[in-house]
Design a protein around this motif. Structure first.
Motif, PDB file in Angstrom:
ATOM      1  N   ASP A  58       0.815  -1.220   0.000  1.00  0.00           N
ATOM      2  CA  ASP A  58       0.000   0.000   0.000  1.00  0.00           C
ATOM      3  C   ASP A  58       0.847   1.267   0.000  1.00  0.00           C
ATOM      4  O   ASP A  58       0.365   2.346  -0.339  1.00  0.00           O
ATOM      5  CB  ASP A  58      -0.915   0.021   1.229  1.00  0.00           C
ATOM      6  CG  ASP A  58      -1.962  -1.078   1.162  1.00  0.00           C
ATOM      7  OD1 ASP A  58      -2.301  -1.517   0.039  1.00  0.00           O
ATOM      8  OD2 ASP A  58      -2.435  -1.495   2.240  1.00  0.00           O
ATOM      9  N   ASP A  59       2.108   1.164   0.414  1.00  0.00           N
ATOM     10  CA  ASP A  59       2.930   2.368   0.560  1.00  0.00           C
ATOM     11  C   ASP A  59       3.584   2.806  -0.747  1.00  0.00           C
ATOM     12  O   ASP A  59       4.465   3.641  -0.758  1.00  0.00           O
ATOM     13  CB  ASP A  59       3.981   2.160   1.653  1.00  0.00           C
ATOM     14  CG  ASP A  59       4.883   0.973   1.380  1.00  0.00           C
ATOM     15  OD1 ASP A  59       4.733   0.330   0.331  1.00  0.00           O
ATOM     16  OD2 ASP A  59       5.745   0.687   2.230  1.00  0.00           O
ATOM     17  N   GLY A  60       3.185   2.232  -1.871  1.00  0.00           N
ATOM     18  CA  GLY A  60       3.663   2.678  -3.174  1.00  0.00           C
ATOM     19  C   GLY A  60       4.977   2.059  -3.612  1.00  0.00           C
ATOM     20  O   GLY A  60       5.560   2.463  -4.617  1.00  0.00           O
ATOM     21  N   ARG A  61       5.474   1.115  -2.884  1.00  0.00           N
ATOM     22  CA  ARG A  61       6.715   0.451  -3.294  1.00  0.00           C
ATOM     23  C   ARG A  61       6.484  -0.325  -4.579  1.00  0.00           C
ATOM     24  O   ARG A  61       5.392  -0.803  -4.832  1.00  0.00           O
ATOM     25  CB  ARG A  61       7.194  -0.526  -2.220  1.00  0.00           C
ATOM     26  CG  ARG A  61       7.635   0.135  -0.969  1.00  0.00           C
ATOM     27  CD  ARG A  61       8.128  -0.933   0.002  1.00  0.00           C
ATOM     28  NE  ARG A  61       8.164  -0.399   1.342  1.00  0.00           N
ATOM     29  CZ  ARG A  61       9.221   0.228   1.849  1.00  0.00           C
ATOM     30  NH1 ARG A  61      10.293   0.377   1.147  1.00  0.00           N
ATOM     31  NH2 ARG A  61       9.174   0.704   3.074  1.00  0.00           N
ATOM     32  N   LYS A  62       7.557  -0.459  -5.325  1.00  0.00           N
ATOM     33  CA  LYS A  62       7.451  -1.206  -6.570  1.00  0.00           C
ATOM     34  C   LYS A  62       7.509  -2.699  -6.233  1.00  0.00           C
ATOM     35  O   LYS A  62       8.424  -3.154  -5.563  1.00  0.00           O
ATOM     36  CB  LYS A  62       8.599  -0.832  -7.505  1.00  0.00           C
ATOM     37  CG  LYS A  62       8.469  -1.476  -8.856  1.00  0.00           C
ATOM     38  CD  LYS A  62       9.551  -1.008  -9.788  1.00  0.00           C
ATOM     39  CE  LYS A  62       9.376  -1.744 -11.099  1.00  0.00           C
ATOM     40  NZ  LYS A  62      10.506  -1.547 -11.971  1.00  0.00           N
ATOM     41  N   ALA A  63       6.508  -3.435  -6.690  1.00  0.00           N
ATOM     42  CA  ALA A  63       6.444  -4.878  -6.442  1.00  0.00           C
ATOM     43  C   ALA A  63       6.571  -5.610  -7.767  1.00  0.00           C
ATOM     44  O   ALA A  63       6.109  -5.128  -8.809  1.00  0.00           O
ATOM     45  CB  ALA A  63       5.142  -5.242  -5.764  1.00  0.00           C
ATOM     46  N   GLN A  64       7.187  -6.738  -7.680  1.00  0.00           N
ATOM     47  CA  GLN A  64       7.397  -7.554  -8.886  1.00  0.00           C
ATOM     48  C   GLN A  64       6.427  -8.733  -8.823  1.00  0.00           C
ATOM     49  O   GLN A  64       6.292  -9.384  -7.782  1.00  0.00           O
ATOM     50  CB  GLN A  64       8.843  -8.057  -8.886  1.00  0.00           C
ATOM     51  CG  GLN A  64       9.228  -8.869 -10.066  1.00  0.00           C
ATOM     52  CD  GLN A  64      10.694  -9.345  -9.939  1.00  0.00           C
ATOM     53  OE1 GLN A  64      11.259  -9.335  -8.863  1.00  0.00           O
ATOM     54  NE2 GLN A  64      11.257  -9.740 -11.054  1.00  0.00           N
ATOM     55  N   LYS A  65       5.769  -9.012  -9.936  1.00  0.00           N
ATOM     56  CA  LYS A  65       4.834 -10.139  -9.981  1.00  0.00           C
ATOM     57  C   LYS A  65       5.654 -11.421 -10.151  1.00  0.00           C
ATOM     58  O   LYS A  65       6.554 -11.502 -10.975  1.00  0.00           O
ATOM     59  CB  LYS A  65       3.857  -9.982 -11.129  1.00  0.00           C
ATOM     60  CG  LYS A  65       2.747 -10.988 -11.103  1.00  0.00           C
ATOM     61  CD  LYS A  65       1.697 -10.656 -12.149  1.00  0.00           C
ATOM     62  CE  LYS A  65       0.582 -11.660 -12.058  1.00  0.00           C
ATOM     63  NZ  LYS A  65      -0.479 -11.361 -13.010  1.00  0.00           N
TER      64      LYS A  65
END
Length: 159
Positions: A42-49
């Protein structure tokens, strides 16, 4: 009615594929710890699928045995060890008995061979053995010595 059954069957068939199609995301926080989740942070970090593969179970490692199975295996191992120790003790006792019988038979044969007359006590009376009795005793002691002093002869298996 047929339409409802068909719709229900289609829904039941698609449920496993829907659950397998769920997304998994991977991200690293400010402390360098890697996290995995089914939603993006939720904090806008970039996540990798992450591509998750569902196997058929052929490559699964062997299941670990239950605690009860471990206890049963341990008890069986202890029983096997006790049985082996008991057999070993019986064999040692049998070997000691053979050695004692051998020594006694050799000693008696030596006495018979060294004395012309042998005296024996029976029913509180002392008497001399006849030559035939001496020969019988010598044969008995020789048989005992043959059975116990030499290499052990294998006994036929009991059926």
């Amino acid at each position: 009615m047929k339409t409802k059954l068909l719709l229900l069957a289609l829904l039941a068939a698609s449920v496993p594929t829907l659950s397998q199609a769920a997304s998994v995301f991977k991200w690293t926080d400010e402390n360098g710890v890697t996290h995995f989740g089914d939603r993006q942070p939720d904090d806008g970090r970039k996540a990798q699928k992450v591509d998750v593969r569902v196997g058929t179970g052929a490559g699964k490692p062997a299941a670990t045995p239950s605690p009860q199975a471990k206890v049963e295996d341990m008890e069986k191992a202890q029983a096997d060890q006790a049985s082996t120790a008991r057999e070993k003790a019986q064999e040692e006792a049998r070997q000691k008995l053979r050695a004692a019988n051998c020594e006694t038979a050799k000693s008696n044969l030596s006495i018979i061979d060294s004395n012309a007359r042998i005296r024996m006590e029976k029913d509180g009376e002392m008497r001399y053995l006849t030559p035939e009795e001496i020969a019988n005793q010598k044969a008995t002691f020789q048989k005992i010595a043959d059975e116990n002093c030499g290499p052990e002869k294998s006994q036929p298996a009991a059926q």
